[in-house]
Design a protein around this motif. Sequence first.
Motif, mmCIF file in Angstrom:
data_model
loop_
_atom_site.group_PDB
_atom_site.id
_atom_site.type_symbol
_atom_site.label_atom_id
_atom_site.label_comp_id
_atom_site.label_asym_id
_atom_site.label_seq_id
_atom_site.Cartn_x
_atom_site.Cartn_y
_atom_site.Cartn_z
ATOM 1 N N ARG A 89 -33.377 66.119 70.698
ATOM 2 C CA ARG A 89 -32.665 65.528 71.830
ATOM 3 C C ARG A 89 -33.632 64.877 72.823
ATOM 4 N N ASP A 90 -34.746 65.562 73.093
ATOM 5 C CA ASP A 90 -35.644 65.115 74.162
ATOM 6 C C ASP A 90 -36.739 64.162 73.689
ATOM 7 N N HIS A 91 -37.101 64.240 72.388
ATOM 8 C CA HIS A 91 -38.267 63.468 71.938
ATOM 9 C C HIS A 91 -38.000 62.487 70.800
ATOM 10 N N VAL A 92 -37.007 62.762 69.966
ATOM 11 C CA VAL A 92 -36.786 61.922 68.785
ATOM 12 C C VAL A 92 -35.626 60.954 68.969
ATOM 13 N N VAL A 93 -34.499 61.449 69.452
ATOM 14 C CA VAL A 93 -33.309 60.592 69.598
ATOM 15 C C VAL A 93 -33.603 59.332 70.413
ATOM 16 N N PRO A 94 -34.342 59.427 71.535
ATOM 17 C CA PRO A 94 -34.621 58.191 72.283
ATOM 18 C C PRO A 94 -35.398 57.149 71.476
ATOM 19 N N LEU A 95 -36.112 57.578 70.435
ATOM 20 C CA LEU A 95 -36.893 56.648 69.620
ATOM 21 C C LEU A 95 -36.055 55.968 68.548
ATOM 22 N N LEU A 96 -34.854 56.489 68.280
ATOM 23 C CA LEU A 96 -34.045 55.993 67.170
ATOM 24 C C LEU A 96 -33.120 54.844 67.555
ATOM 25 N N ARG A 115 -48.670 66.683 64.472
ATOM 26 C CA ARG A 115 -48.051 66.579 63.163
ATOM 27 C C ARG A 115 -47.724 67.948 62.574
ATOM 28 N N ARG A 116 -46.834 67.915 61.601
ATOM 29 C CA ARG A 116 -46.500 69.059 60.756
ATOM 30 C C ARG A 116 -45.903 70.209 61.568
ATOM 31 N N GLY A 117 -45.823 71.362 60.922
ATOM 32 C CA GLY A 117 -45.192 72.516 61.543
ATOM 33 C C GLY A 117 -43.690 72.501 61.352
ATOM 34 N N PRO A 118 -43.064 73.670 61.347
ATOM 35 C CA PRO A 118 -41.639 73.762 61.013
ATOM 36 C C PRO A 118 -40.718 73.042 61.990
ATOM 37 N N VAL A 119 -41.014 73.039 63.283
ATOM 38 C CA VAL A 119 -40.129 72.373 64.239
ATOM 39 C C VAL A 119 -40.162 70.863 64.026
ATOM 40 N N THR A 120 -41.362 70.302 63.970
ATOM 41 C CA THR A 120 -41.497 68.859 63.753
ATOM 42 C C THR A 120 -40.889 68.430 62.428
ATOM 43 N N MET A 121 -41.212 69.145 61.341
ATOM 44 C CA MET A 121 -40.748 68.720 60.021
ATOM 45 C C MET A 121 -39.245 68.896 59.856
ATOM 46 N N THR A 122 -38.668 69.890 60.538
ATOM 47 C CA THR A 122 -37.214 70.055 60.498
ATOM 48 C C THR A 122 -36.530 68.919 61.242
ATOM 49 N N ALA A 123 -37.084 68.523 62.367
ATOM 50 C CA ALA A 123 -36.511 67.403 63.119
ATOM 51 C C ALA A 123 -36.594 66.104 62.316
ATOM 52 N N ILE A 124 -37.741 65.847 61.697
ATOM 53 C CA ILE A 124 -37.889 64.648 60.876
ATOM 54 C C ILE A 124 -36.924 64.697 59.696
ATOM 55 N N ALA A 125 -36.767 65.876 59.104
ATOM 56 C CA ALA A 125 -35.842 66.033 57.975
ATOM 57 C C ALA A 125 -34.422 65.675 58.378
ATOM 58 N N ALA A 126 -34.003 66.094 59.563
ATOM 59 C CA ALA A 126 -32.642 65.805 60.011
ATOM 60 C C ALA A 126 -32.405 64.302 60.089
ATOM 61 N N VAL A 127 -33.378 63.581 60.630
ATOM 62 C CA VAL A 127 -33.264 62.121 60.708
ATOM 63 C C VAL A 127 -33.232 61.520 59.313
ATOM 64 N N ASP A 128 -34.154 61.958 58.466
ATOM 65 C CA ASP A 128 -34.279 61.396 57.123
ATOM 66 C C ASP A 128 -33.006 61.587 56.310
#
Length: 402
Positions: A49-56, A78-91
């Motif tokens: 909500r705070d870091h990825v959605v504004p970029l999309l 980079r990496r780590g479960p929080v970051t990779m889960t967020a990227i996965a949701a977008v993908d």
Amino acid sequence: MTTIERAEVLLTSPGRNFVTLRITTSDGVTGLGDATLNGRELAVASYLRDHVVPLLVGRDPARIEDLWQYLFRGAYWRRGPVTMTAIAAVDVALWDVKGKVAGLPVYQLLGGRSREQVLVYTHASGESVPEMLEDADRARELGYAAIRVQAAVPGIAGTYGVKKNGRYEPADHALPQEQPWSTEAYLAFAPDYLRAAREHLGAEVHLLHDVHHRLTPLEAARFGRSVEDVGLYWMEDPTPADSQDAFRLIRQHTTTPIAVGEVLTSIWDVKDLITEQLVDYVRCSVVHAGGITHLRRIYDLAALYNVRSGSHGASDLSPVTQAAATHLATAIPNFGIQEHMGYPDLTAEVFHGGARYDGGALHVDDVPGLGVEYDDAAAARFEYSPKYLPVARRLDGSVHDW
């Protein structure tokens, strides 16, 4: 040009907590991605909500690879479960959109079918060996040809993997439960109940067992050797995968197949395990390993070294992930097996459609995209509530690996 018009982070708890990302394009096409990280759901929700959605917003939803690289390589952290889960949701949401735009199921976009169905295993457990065997019989009656078995270690309350009230859900307390653990008692008991399961179920059933990171490399080597006569399909997570060197020692001492990867989030986390053939199955999940785009890379690397897929599929991953994983498993050449625990009845009120279980396998329909729809009205009835996974402590009080 079609663009991403809106991206919404949705929280609901129909039987357990789920985080979902819904992307809507300027043409009105929607796509769903799972963003659930068990016990850390709000961390991913905030990251999105705070870091990825504004970029999309305003970007081309068709450029899946470019957006993946933008979110991963374009960020300093980079990496780590929080970051990779967020990227996965977008993908995953973008693959869902692309399938709907193309009028094709996602597996067709990945190259089409390599198989007609996806073999799955389920869980059987009990507070005693007879109870475990009875549960395994129930699974076999439901058509499962592969069953993971776990039994409570006598005298050790809260043994990992044992169902309570007919269901296994470890994240069920507002604060972490602290559960006792004895490696010595487990090692003395587990080989015997695995032999009992093999004798009871016969040779035709694939038998799996989860060690759940509880052993040292040498203990895991001894355990693997001690159960070679059982003919396990795999022993899962015999030791924490933080040190990949540990698996060389295990491999030197046992031929019991090894499955690893549930808590690993990138191709770099599993590269040595795969290229040195230290494992037989890689268990990374769509939702925690960067989505379909990145997990396909992991599986393609694994295929070069005769390592097969064995995706994590517990019920803390939403039906969106189950569908995405099944589409990917339908397409890849080196599929092995996929976990399937099912969901509480309430979950189907929020998530409609997706992969179907029938006769020991999951199937996907030929509907465009992933085939899952999200019911906002139903979701609103199930509010998020904090739930934590347990913490394991040895009998002397020290914290042990969960």
